[in-house]
Design a protein around this motif. Structure first.
Motif, PDB file in Angstrom:
ATOM      1  N   VAL A  74      32.758  35.249  37.382  1.00  0.00           N
ATOM      2  CA  VAL A  74      33.633  36.387  37.089  1.00  0.00           C
ATOM      3  C   VAL A  74      33.963  37.150  38.369  1.00  0.00           C
ATOM      4  CG1 VAL A  74      33.780  38.624  35.929  1.00  0.00           C
ATOM      5  CG2 VAL A  74      32.881  36.646  34.695  1.00  0.00           C
ATOM      6  N   ILE A  75      32.959  37.347  39.216  1.00  0.00           N
ATOM      7  CA  ILE A  75      33.196  38.064  40.479  1.00  0.00           C
ATOM      8  C   ILE A  75      34.184  37.294  41.354  1.00  0.00           C
ATOM      9  CG2 ILE A  75      32.130  38.747  42.668  1.00  0.00           C
ATOM     10  CD1 ILE A  75      29.602  39.453  41.031  1.00  0.00           C
ATOM     11  N   ASN A  76      33.971  35.991  41.485  1.00  0.00           N
ATOM     12  CA  ASN A  76      34.843  35.187  42.344  1.00  0.00           C
ATOM     13  C   ASN A  76      36.270  35.116  41.814  1.00  0.00           C
ATOM     14  OD1 ASN A  76      33.036  34.498  44.387  1.00  0.00           O
ATOM     15  ND2 ASN A  76      32.226  32.759  43.252  1.00  0.00           N
ATOM     16  N   GLU A  77      36.393  34.885  40.521  1.00  0.00           N
ATOM     17  CA  GLU A  77      37.716  34.663  39.948  1.00  0.00           C
ATOM     18  C   GLU A  77      38.434  35.959  39.592  1.00  0.00           C
ATOM     19  OE1 GLU A  77      39.253  31.745  39.797  1.00  0.00           O
ATOM     20  OE2 GLU A  77      37.507  30.873  40.773  1.00  0.00           O
ATOM     21  N   PHE A  78      37.671  36.967  39.201  1.00  0.00           N
ATOM     22  CA  PHE A  78      38.315  38.213  38.775  1.00  0.00           C
ATOM     23  C   PHE A  78      38.451  39.197  39.932  1.00  0.00           C
ATOM     24  CE2 PHE A  78      38.613  42.448  37.106  1.00  0.00           C
ATOM     25  CZ  PHE A  78      39.531  42.316  36.090  1.00  0.00           C
ATOM     26  N   SER A  79      37.325  39.517  40.583  1.00  0.00           N
ATOM     27  CA  SER A  79      37.366  40.523  41.646  1.00  0.00           C
ATOM     28  C   SER A  79      38.281  40.093  42.785  1.00  0.00           C
ATOM     29  CB  SER A  79      35.956  40.791  42.181  1.00  0.00           C
ATOM     30  OG  SER A  79      35.158  41.370  41.180  1.00  0.00           O
ATOM     31  N   ASP A  80      38.194  38.826  43.159  1.00  0.00           N
ATOM     32  CA  ASP A  80      39.029  38.344  44.260  1.00  0.00           C
ATOM     33  C   ASP A  80      40.499  38.276  43.864  1.00  0.00           C
ATOM     34  OD1 ASP A  80      37.522  38.160  46.495  1.00  0.00           O
ATOM     35  OD2 ASP A  80      37.631  35.994  46.676  1.00  0.00           O
ATOM     36  N   LYS A  81      40.775  37.598  42.753  1.00  0.00           N
ATOM     37  CA  LYS A  81      42.171  37.351  42.396  1.00  0.00           C
ATOM     38  C   LYS A  81      42.840  38.579  41.793  1.00  0.00           C
ATOM     39  CE  LYS A  81      41.797  32.367  41.898  1.00  0.00           C
ATOM     40  NZ  LYS A  81      41.987  31.188  41.038  1.00  0.00           N
ATOM     41  N   CYS A  82      42.057  39.405  41.123  1.00  0.00           N
ATOM     42  CA  CYS A  82      42.656  40.551  40.449  1.00  0.00           C
ATOM     43  C   CYS A  82      42.753  41.769  41.353  1.00  0.00           C
ATOM     44  CB  CYS A  82      41.838  40.908  39.211  1.00  0.00           C
ATOM     45  SG  CYS A  82      42.532  42.249  38.246  1.00  0.00           S
ATOM     46  N   HIS A  83      41.824  41.915  42.264  1.00  0.00           N
ATOM     47  CA  HIS A  83      41.826  43.148  43.054  1.00  0.00           C
ATOM     48  C   HIS A  83      41.976  42.909  44.556  1.00  0.00           C
ATOM     49  CE1 HIS A  83      41.010  47.321  44.034  1.00  0.00           C
ATOM     50  NE2 HIS A  83      40.216  46.871  44.984  1.00  0.00           N
ATOM     51  N   ARG A  84      41.062  42.159  45.134  1.00  0.00           N
ATOM     52  CA  ARG A  84      41.073  42.051  46.595  1.00  0.00           C
ATOM     53  C   ARG A  84      42.356  41.441  47.128  1.00  0.00           C
ATOM     54  NH1 ARG A  84      35.267  39.669  46.519  1.00  0.00           N
ATOM     55  NH2 ARG A  84      34.033  41.519  46.056  1.00  0.00           N
ATOM     56  N   MET A 144      52.501  38.858  41.860  1.00  0.00           N
ATOM     57  CA  MET A 144      51.340  38.087  42.306  1.00  0.00           C
ATOM     58  C   MET A 144      50.520  37.573  41.127  1.00  0.00           C
ATOM     59  SD  MET A 144      48.098  39.303  44.651  1.00  0.00           S
ATOM     60  CE  MET A 144      48.867  38.899  46.207  1.00  0.00           C
ATOM     61  N   ASN A 145      50.342  38.420  40.118  1.00  0.00           N
ATOM     62  CA  ASN A 145      49.431  38.079  39.019  1.00  0.00           C
ATOM     63  C   ASN A 145      50.136  37.632  37.740  1.00  0.00           C
ATOM     64  OD1 ASN A 145      47.437  40.784  40.185  1.00  0.00           O
ATOM     65  ND2 ASN A 145      46.964  38.630  40.426  1.00  0.00           N
ATOM     66  N   GLN A 146      51.435  37.385  37.836  1.00  0.00           N
ATOM     67  CA  GLN A 146      52.207  37.074  36.640  1.00  0.00           C
ATOM     68  C   GLN A 146      51.673  35.856  35.889  1.00  0.00           C
ATOM     69  OE1 GLN A 146      56.412  36.248  37.281  1.00  0.00           O
ATOM     70  NE2 GLN A 146      56.918  37.411  35.449  1.00  0.00           N
ATOM     71  N   GLU A 147      51.371  34.789  36.617  1.00  0.00           N
ATOM     72  CA  GLU A 147      50.903  33.568  35.969  1.00  0.00           C
ATOM     73  C   GLU A 147      49.554  33.777  35.286  1.00  0.00           C
ATOM     74  OE1 GLU A 147      52.477  30.725  35.400  1.00  0.00           O
ATOM     75  OE2 GLU A 147      54.196  31.764  36.264  1.00  0.00           O
ATOM     76  N   GLU A 148      48.675  34.544  35.949  1.00  0.00           N
ATOM     77  CA  GLU A 148      47.358  34.801  35.367  1.00  0.00           C
ATOM     78  C   GLU A 148      47.471  35.591  34.069  1.00  0.00           C
ATOM     79  OE1 GLU A 148      48.061  35.020  38.510  1.00  0.00           O
ATOM     80  OE2 GLU A 148      46.568  33.875  39.641  1.00  0.00           O
ATOM     81  N   TYR A 149      48.382  36.571  34.048  1.00  0.00           N
ATOM     82  CA  TYR A 149      48.580  37.350  32.826  1.00  0.00           C
ATOM     83  C   TYR A 149      49.105  36.463  31.706  1.00  0.00           C
ATOM     84  CZ  TYR A 149      47.981  41.769  35.360  1.00  0.00           C
ATOM     85  OH  TYR A 149      47.478  42.807  36.087  1.00  0.00           O
ATOM     86  N   ASP A 205      41.474  48.137  37.897  1.00  0.00           N
ATOM     87  CA  ASP A 205      40.670  46.988  38.342  1.00  0.00           C
ATOM     88  C   ASP A 205      39.216  47.400  38.544  1.00  0.00           C
ATOM     89  OD1 ASP A 205      42.993  45.510  38.395  1.00  0.00           O
ATOM     90  OD2 ASP A 205      43.222  45.556  40.576  1.00  0.00           O
ATOM     91  N   PHE A 206      39.032  48.572  39.129  1.00  0.00           N
ATOM     92  CA  PHE A 206      37.673  49.047  39.417  1.00  0.00           C
ATOM     93  C   PHE A 206      36.872  49.304  38.144  1.00  0.00           C
ATOM     94  CE2 PHE A 206      38.629  50.867  43.903  1.00  0.00           C
ATOM     95  CZ  PHE A 206      38.283  49.644  44.466  1.00  0.00           C
TER      96      PHE A 206
END
Length: 230
Positions: A89-99, A201-206, A54-55
């Motif tokens: 991208v920060i809001n949707e990716f960093s938050d949902k993918c990592h934080r 957690m991220n199954q739907e996004e994938y 993610d980083f």
């Protein structure tokens, strides 16, 4: 003749760079898509490896924001739409993918570990997440005033640089302190459990292709700002 050769070399270089970007994107999803069950069950993967992946993307986004802010500082051409896309991208990716992985799964799991000497660190990291979100909210509000002149754009740049500095320090803390400690105290079974929870957690996004979409946006922003062509 020399000019023609130079142009040919330049075109080949650009083609090479674009190819590297495509490979980079493919490699990211090779490591971040839902892992093969055998890999997880055989305990071949650490939960921290997913967070480190993610980083890799987050660092690219920070570089994009840094370049866009530099353009503002130097009076070079950069649009409001570019900042809007970066913030999205920060809001949707960093938050949902990592934080969310950390806040909803990892940190609660770590707090339950017996003799956990890192409670203060976890609280610090959570507060840093809050600060990061506040900075992005401020940046978003300021970006709406993009066309109000130089002072408005200077404020955008100042907040962007503050966010970049904050995030790089946050990432370094996790990479140098948190993740090594996690790898030391968690059992292989703990890692398997965490990975399965991350994937759930991220199954739907994938499956929906959301992450591929945002990595594609990141690549477009890199090309637009010529980050790899300098």
């Amino acid at each position: 003749m020399i000019k023609h050769k130079f142009q040919c070399m330049k075109n080949k270089y650009i083609t090479f760079v674009i190819l590297c970007l495509v490979i980079s994107s493919c490699n990211y999803f090779k490591h971040n898509r839902i892992y093969d069950k055998k890999q997880i069950e055989n305990k071949e993967i650490l939960a921290t490896e997913i967070l480190l992946q993610d980083f890799l993307i987050t660092k690219r986004v920070l570089q994009i924001l840094e370049k866009a802010s530099y353009c503002l500082d130097e009076g070079e051409q950069v649009s409001k739409e570019t900042f809007d896309e970066i913030i999205e991208v920060i809001n949707e990716f960093s938050d949902k993918c990592h934080r969310e992985k950390e806040e909803k799964i990892l940190f609660p799991f770590l707090k339950d570990i017996k003799e956990n000497g890192k409670i203060d660190l976890l609280c610090q990291l959570l507060m840093e997440h809050v600060t990061a979100r506040e900075l992005i909210r401020n940046l978003s509000e300021l970006t709406n005033k993009f066309h109000q002149g130089k002072k408005a754009r200077k404020r955008i740049s100042r907040v962007a640089h503050t966010y970049i500095k904050h995030m790089r320090k946050h990432i370094q803390t996790e990479e140098k302190i948190l993740f090594p400690w996690i790898n030391k105290v968690l059992t292989p079974d703990d890692h398997v459990l965490l990975i399965k929870k991350f994937e759930e957690m991220n199954q739907e996004e994938y499956k929906s292709g959301l992450y591929e979409n945002y990595v594609s946006k990141i690549e477009d922003l890199e090309k637009q700002l010529q980050i790899y062509l300098e």
